[in-house]
Design a protein around this motif. Structure first.
Motif, PDB file in Angstrom:
ATOM      1  N   LEU A 195       4.930  -7.584   9.897  1.00 26.12           N
ATOM      2  CA  LEU A 195       4.876  -6.489  10.698  1.00 26.12           C
ATOM      3  C   LEU A 195       4.375  -5.293  10.126  1.00 26.12           C
ATOM      4  N   LEU A 196       4.676  -5.125   8.802  1.00 21.86           N
ATOM      5  CA  LEU A 196       4.436  -3.615   8.091  1.00 21.86           C
ATOM      6  C   LEU A 196       3.065  -3.873   7.265  1.00 21.86           C
ATOM      7  N   GLN A 197       2.232  -5.123   7.449  1.00 20.91           N
ATOM      8  CA  GLN A 197       1.178  -5.325   6.546  1.00 20.91           C
ATOM      9  C   GLN A 197      -0.106  -4.449   7.329  1.00 20.91           C
ATOM     10  N   ASN A 198      -0.157  -3.505   7.226  1.00 16.18           N
ATOM     11  CA  ASN A 198      -1.146  -2.765   7.990  1.00 16.18           C
ATOM     12  C   ASN A 198      -1.437  -1.311   7.547  1.00 16.18           C
ATOM     13  N   TYR A 199      -2.618  -0.763   7.866  1.00 13.18           N
ATOM     14  CA  TYR A 199      -2.860   0.454   7.153  1.00 13.18           C
ATOM     15  C   TYR A 199      -1.878   1.673   7.578  1.00 13.18           C
ATOM     16  N   TRP A 200      -1.163   1.560   8.902  1.00  9.55           N
ATOM     17  CA  TRP A 200      -0.397   2.398   9.343  1.00  9.55           C
ATOM     18  C   TRP A 200       0.730   2.484   8.347  1.00  9.55           C
ATOM     19  N   MET A 201       1.339   1.496   7.744  1.00  6.99           N
ATOM     20  CA  MET A 201       2.326   1.475   6.675  1.00  6.99           C
ATOM     21  C   MET A 201       2.073   2.218   5.593  1.00  6.99           C
ATOM     22  N   THR A 202       0.606   2.273   5.150  1.00  2.00           N
ATOM     23  CA  THR A 202       0.119   2.888   4.049  1.00  2.00           C
ATOM     24  C   THR A 202       0.012   4.133   4.333  1.00  2.00           C
ATOM     25  N   ILE A 203      -0.123   4.882   5.398  1.00  2.00           N
ATOM     26  CA  ILE A 203      -0.244   6.204   5.622  1.00  2.00           C
ATOM     27  C   ILE A 203       0.785   6.909   6.321  1.00  2.00           C
ATOM     28  N   HIS A 204       1.580   6.294   6.981  1.00  2.00           N
ATOM     29  CA  HIS A 204       2.741   6.863   7.658  1.00  2.00           C
ATOM     30  C   HIS A 204       3.586   7.460   6.775  1.00  2.00           C
ATOM     31  N   PRO A 205       4.326   6.537   6.081  1.00  2.00           N
ATOM     32  CA  PRO A 205       5.563   7.043   5.443  1.00  2.00           C
ATOM     33  C   PRO A 205       5.232   8.100   4.427  1.00  2.00           C
ATOM     34  N   PRO A 206       4.112   8.237   3.860  1.00  2.00           N
ATOM     35  CA  PRO A 206       3.872   9.351   2.641  1.00  2.00           C
ATOM     36  C   PRO A 206       3.702  10.577   3.525  1.00  2.00           C
ATOM     37  N   THR A 207       3.031  10.584   4.887  1.00  2.00           N
ATOM     38  CA  THR A 207       2.927  11.667   5.469  1.00  2.00           C
ATOM     39  C   THR A 207       4.213  12.270   5.900  1.00  2.00           C
ATOM     40  N   LEU A 208       4.978  11.504   6.478  1.00  2.00           N
ATOM     41  CA  LEU A 208       6.413  11.707   7.116  1.00  2.00           C
ATOM     42  C   LEU A 208       7.124  12.303   6.004  1.00  2.00           C
ATOM     43  N   PHE A 209       7.076  11.769   4.837  1.00  2.00           N
ATOM     44  CA  PHE A 209       7.866  12.033   3.913  1.00  2.00           C
ATOM     45  C   PHE A 209       7.485  13.433   3.221  1.00  2.00           C
ATOM     46  N   LEU A 210       6.346  13.721   3.348  1.00  2.00           N
ATOM     47  CA  LEU A 210       5.721  15.193   2.837  1.00  2.00           C
ATOM     48  C   LEU A 210       6.263  16.143   3.777  1.00  2.00           C
ATOM     49  N   GLY A 211       6.348  15.700   5.048  1.00  2.00           N
ATOM     50  CA  GLY A 211       6.673  16.455   6.277  1.00  2.00           C
ATOM     51  C   GLY A 211       8.178  16.926   6.100  1.00  2.00           C
TER      52      GLY A 211
END
Lengths: 952, 131
Positions: A195-211
């Motif tokens: 379920l996590l093998q998609n580009y969202w899992m690549t870009i969402h966590p770093p953005t959220l954690f920068l937030g």
């Protein structure tokens, strides 16, 4: 006891990584202490020394974090499964583009991601914050100290402090395989959840954690401001940071919503899930803080509340960490992390960041300047403060509901028999309250724009204020009415909310034109507030009018409650289904990697029969890492300007969805072998006993042709394959439909593979048994050839046939220009071809045969060709260079070979999907609006930063 | 008294009012027995009875799933869900249903599954020994 000497382990990266984890942890503590003294003793000579120690400690801390991350990537990239984290998150078959996702899938990796951003932000702060460095970096280093403890992995007595990501598997688990010295080579990894093998899992966590990480900066400035008492200066320098943080955290949350909407199966962008709420709450408080911050900067009011808002923002970041990582949410959330056994440590972490900032606030808050006179009722600062309170109120309500599991836990501590409470309908519950927040925010963000800061005399301004407010109100009413027609808003509460959303848009646009006059200084605020209004419109339009296309009138049998919506329909391959104005056809499916794509065509016809919409969506079924079972169904969405059409596969036929089920079902099929010659019509009967009657059906099978180099949808041809197919027609007696079928049997490297054909409408499955191949080879081996020596142009007679050798030439190995289907060209081949025509009773037989005499690697190979209709076999076995004569061997066999086929009835259909399609009207208002909100914040950040630099 | 204080107090008042009246939206998990007592939709936790029939025939009706569930009191009832069958339904550890009792059966409008997390289990995969 004998220690096993393990072989094949790579211990160095683990040793380095574990060392840098400890080093980074110690360095963060040292940095916090040194920066603390650098500030406390700033009037003394020691201060500079302390500052240097603090700075270098933080730099070393940062480098340690980088090395730790590097070691983790190293063991993951090289798939060193002797490390527990690599074993848990990567696998041999995981594509390397998912290594980032695999890194932050686990708690330890995501803690490091969070620390990584604190390091980057800290280094920037060291460079730019000058006199603020020590008081700001001290709390930041302290935060790193706490997060660093989460990955420490040491025991103090029985208490576990942190989970170390670089432990060896054999240190955390006891498995029989560790008895083998070379166990490391035997392990495979678990890999990344499909379920996590998609580009969202690549870009969402770093953005959220920068937030997440960026909220620490306003927090640290708040601590520093209270500590040093330099409140005014603090308000100046921290403003861009707060705007940056709100923008990034907002984008992070927004991406989460977009992921949920686009890639997951929840069928919506926001579900008020506790994990979603946990990151929304700090954002709301931060935005409240930005509003009071602006008031404080401009008027001197609301400084205290600005401090409190920033302190609370960071506390709620930690609180959300506690909620999502401690396992306390239990089954109230669909996407919390798995537990790590660090609940108590997380609790201490959370409580510390509640008590510590509040203590600083109460000890130092007395120094904050307060204006004795109250804000004027007609002033902007007064209403902005009210707006901030509304946001805080919203955050409070969400937190209260989200914290229900915490409340339950506390009650349980005192009363073990206590049964926990749950919210019955999460979405309805939150919507009911947040609707009013939306109304207030809409009205305030609209009306307040017309007011002025430090209003000296509102009575002078009243007329202008009321005129604009009135006109905007009337326009908004009109638009609300028009919009209300389109999106069919019925309940008065929703009509009111729609009005306030539109009101916010109109007033802000008017403000831009009439007051700001295009002044860029105010653009950020206007963009954000217009965005808010559009978001409200989008929420109402898509939420209230979400409509299922996939309701089939024929399945409404009153079997279930009437209020239950029929969401799913069954679609058969290539059979158009009409529903809600659309003609929907499931066309085909293709497997690419682990995804099976389903092409589903939608056509909408106008009354005149013209095609108004015609598009194809491709939702997918994603298989697990071993390709044995469907792991998830991924939706696909057709985007229009005014609506989205969201489509999702709900279920596949069992046989398609699960390899084991397919095997079980195939094994239970009752195949029978029937033998037919080509051209003959064979038949078989089948009986089906149901509850009240016995059905007998008869099927007629006509074998048409034996096909060499046959093709089949599932067969991927390779050179040297022998793929035989048997083309046939099947008809159920008494029914008009005739079905074609060509089952294939493949011989590859001495292995036999069968490619059956399923005729779904007849529930019949046909395959070729391995005896089929024997039958073909037997006939060829037992050929009784008669030898002829022939020249070009010569004719001979054989069994009443006139056989002519028309020509001899070489086959071009590139184009392989021969009708002989048994020949596959290879590099270096010399292939001589005899073109032979046959006459029967003086009439030409339409097929030309081309036996080939092949020299491959100095070895002669005759490649036979066959005149199937006559049972004539031709072999070209020699060329005599001296005489110029060719040796042609001819044999005739019985054309009536009985070919065995295997047929099973009652084979379950596989040509359908259970499918769901939803229209979301006006969803683009939502995306445009939310993106504008974040862009407005980002715009303000850039502008305020420039302003700050110019003032220096 | 300042206006701000007044507004703050009004807000606190509303908050207290909302929290106290949210009582109907918040409840403990029901069971089949208590679901029979009410007309309101309730939430029930239970586990799937794996050796009884799970009926889902998409050919007949893709929106009909029926199965048997045991609630916390050990009472077993037939459940009818007006939706499709979720992926991995058979593997579920526990089920949370929202719906009402009708006669002897429970009619559910929503179903949440708690599945064992497949990817963090204790089972460690070994490479196949051959080749």
């Amino acid at each position: 006891m004998n220690e096993i000497q393990y072989i094949g382990e790579h211990l160095l990266p683990g040793q380095i990584g574990r060392l840098t984890i400890v080093l980074g942890f110690v360095a963060s503590f040292l940095a916090a202490v040194a920066y603390f003294f650098a500030e406390q003793k700033k009037e003394t000579a020691e201060a500079h020394g302390w500052l240097k120690i603090g700075r270098w400690s933080y730099i070393i801390h940062g480098l340690s974090v980088f090395v730790t991350i590097g070691c983790m990537f190293f063991v993951m990239y090289h798939r060193m499964y002797e490390y527990q984290y690599a074993q848990a998150h990567v696998s041999d078959d995981l594509e390397m583009r998912y290594i980032l996702s695999a890194f932050w899938e686990g708690q330890e990796g995501s803690f490091l991601l969070w620390m990584f951003w604190h390091v980057i932000l800290g280094w920037i702060l060291i460079r730019v914050s000058k006199s603020w460095e020590a008081p700001v970096m001290a709390p930041l280093a302290l935060i790193q100290f706490f997060i660093g403890s989460m990955i420490l992995g040491v025991y103090i007595g029985e208490l576990k402090i942190g989970a170390n990501p670089l432990l060896l598997l054999r240190d955390v688990m006891d498995l029989p395989v560790f008895a083998q010295a070379d166990y490391a080579a035997l392990l495979n990894g678990n890999g990344l959840n499909p379920l996590l093998q998609n580009y969202w899992m690549t870009i969402h966590p770093p953005t959220l954690f920068l937030g997440f990480a960026s909220t620490a900066v306003p927090f640290c400035f708040a601590i520093a401001g209270l500590w040093t008492g330099r409140h005014r200066d603090m308000l100046q320098v921290s403003f861009p940071w707060a705007l940056f943080s709100a923008s990034i955290l907002g984008i992070g949350i927004l991406m989460g919503g977009a992921w949920a909407y686009e890639a997951l199966t929840f069928g919506g962008y926001w579900a008020w899930d506790p994990v979603e709420n946990a990151s929304l709450v700090p954002w709301l408080i931060l935005v409240a803080g930005i509003h009071t911050h602006l008031v404080a900067k401009t008027t001197g009011y609301s400084i205290k509340s600005t401090y409190l808002f920033y302190l609370l923002t960071f506390f709620f970041i930690i609180y959300s960490t506690f909620l999502t990582r401690s396992g306390i949410l239990g089954d109230t959330s669909v996407h919390a992390f798995t537990e790590m056994g660090l609940e108590n440590q997380l609790l201490i972490f959370t409580l510390f960041f509640l008590i510590f900032p509040l203590t600083v606030f109460f000890l130092k808050g007395k120094t904050i300047p307060v204006i004795a006179k109250e804000e004027a009722t007609g002033s902007k600062e007064f209403w902005m403060f009210i707006g901030a309170l509304v946001l805080l109120f919203s955050a409070g309500l969400i937190t209260a509901s989200t914290s229900l599991p915490v409340y339950n836990k506390i009650r349980e501590l005192f009363d073990p028999a206590f049964e926990g409470f749950v919210i019955q309908d999460q979405v309805a519950h939150h919507n009911k309250y947040q609707l009013w927040i939306g109304v207030f925010v809409g009205l305030l963000s609209g009306g307040t724009q017309y007011l002025r800061f430090k209003e000296p005399n509102f009575s002078n301004h009243t007329k202008k204020f009321l005129t604009h407010l009135g006109i905007a109100g009337i326009i908004s009413l009109g638009l609300t009415f028009l919009m209300g027609q389109w999106i069919q808003v019925r309940a008065w509460q929703y009509q009111l909310l729609l009005f306030t959303g539109i009101f916010s848009v109109i007033t802000n646009l008017d403000y831009l034109v009439s007051f700001a006059k295009g002044n860029l200084k105010l653009a950020g605020s206007i963009i954000s507030h217009v965005g808010f209004g559009l978001m409200i419109v989008g929420i109402l339009a898509s939420g209230l009018n979400k409509e299922f296309i996939s309701t089939d009138p024929f399945t409404q049998r009153g079997l279930l409650n009437d209020e239950m919506l029929k969401e799913n329909v069954i679609l058969f391959k290539n059979r158009p289904a009409n529903m809600n104005g659309y003609q929907i056809t499931y066309k085909q499916d293709t497997l690419v990697d682990r995804l099976r794509h389903y092409d589903i065509n939608f056509k909408k016809l106008t009354k005149n029969g013209q095609v108004a919409e015609d598009f194809t969506v491709r939702p997918t079924a994603q298989f697990d890492n071993q390709l044995t079972k469907v792991a998830a169904y991924n939706p696909d969405t057709q985007h229009y300007l005014d609506k989205d059409i969201f489509t999702l596969i709900r279920t596949l036929p069992l046989k398609e969805a699960d390899v084991n089920e397919r095997k079980r079902l195939e094994d239970s099929l009752n195949f029978r072998i029937i033998e037919f010659p080509i051209g003959a019509i064979g038949s078989f009967t089948d009986s089906l006993q149901t509850e009240d009657s016995l059905f007998i059906s008869t099927f007629d099978v006509t074998i048409e042709e034996l096909i060499r180099n046959a093709s089949h949808p599932d067969y991927d041809p390779k050179p040297k394959d022998i793929a035989m197919g048997l083309k046939m027609k099947i008809q159920e007696r008494g029914k008009p439909e005739v079905y074609d079928a060509t089952p294939v049997i493949l011989l590859r490297n001495n292995l036999v593979f069968a490619y059956p054909i399923q005729i779904n409408d007849l529930a019949i499955k046909i395959k070729l048994p391995s005896e089929f191949l024997n039958k073909i080879f037997e006939t060829e081996i037992e050929l009784d050839f008669k030898k002829f020596l022939m020249q070009k142009g010569q004719s001979i007679n054989y069994n009443g046939y006139q056989i002519t050798l028309d020509n001899i030439d070489l086959v071009d190995p590139l184009s392989q220009n021969t009708t002989n289907k048994n020949y596959f060209a290879q590099k270096g081949d010399v292939a001589a071809r005899a073109k032979i025509s046959v006459r029967k009773n003086g009439l030409p037989v339409p097929q030309v045969v081309e036996p080939i005499f092949l020299i491959r690697g100095n070895q002669p190979f005759p490649i036979n060709d066959k005149l199937i209709s006559e049972g004539l076999h031709f072999q070209f076995s020699n060329i005599n260079r001296e005489t110029g004569k060719m040796t042609i061997n001819i044999a005739q066999t019985d054309t009536d070979v009985n070919y065995p086929i295997e047929i099973a009835t009652n084979s379950l259909r596989t040509d359908y999907i259970v499918f769901s399609a939803i229209i979301f009207p006006g969803i683009n208002f939502l995306w445009t609006g939310t993106i504008m909100m974040m862009l407005g914040l980002a715009f303000s950040w850039i502008r305020r930063r420039q302003e700050l630099y110019r003032s220096k | 008294m300042k206006k701000i204080h007044l507004i703050g107090m009004i807000m606190i008042g509303i908050a207290i009012y909302l929290i106290t009246t949210a009582g109907t939206e918040v409840a403990t998990y029901a069971n089949f027995e208590s679901a029979r007592q009410t007309d309101q939709p309730v939430k029930i936790v239970g586990t799937l009875v794996k050796d009884k029939a799970i009926v889902y025939d998409e050919m007949k009706d893709p929106n009909y799933l029926s199965f048997y569930m045991v609630d916390d009191n050990g009472e077993e009832r037939k459940v009818i869900l007006g939706k499709g069958k979720p992926n991995d339904f058979e593997l579920s550890e526990s089920i949370v249903l929202t719906g009402k009792m009708k006669g002897d059966d429970f009619f559910a409008s929503e179903m949440l599954l708690k599945c064992p997390s497949k990817y963090t289990d204790e089972e460690i995969q070994l490479k196949s020994q051959e080749g």
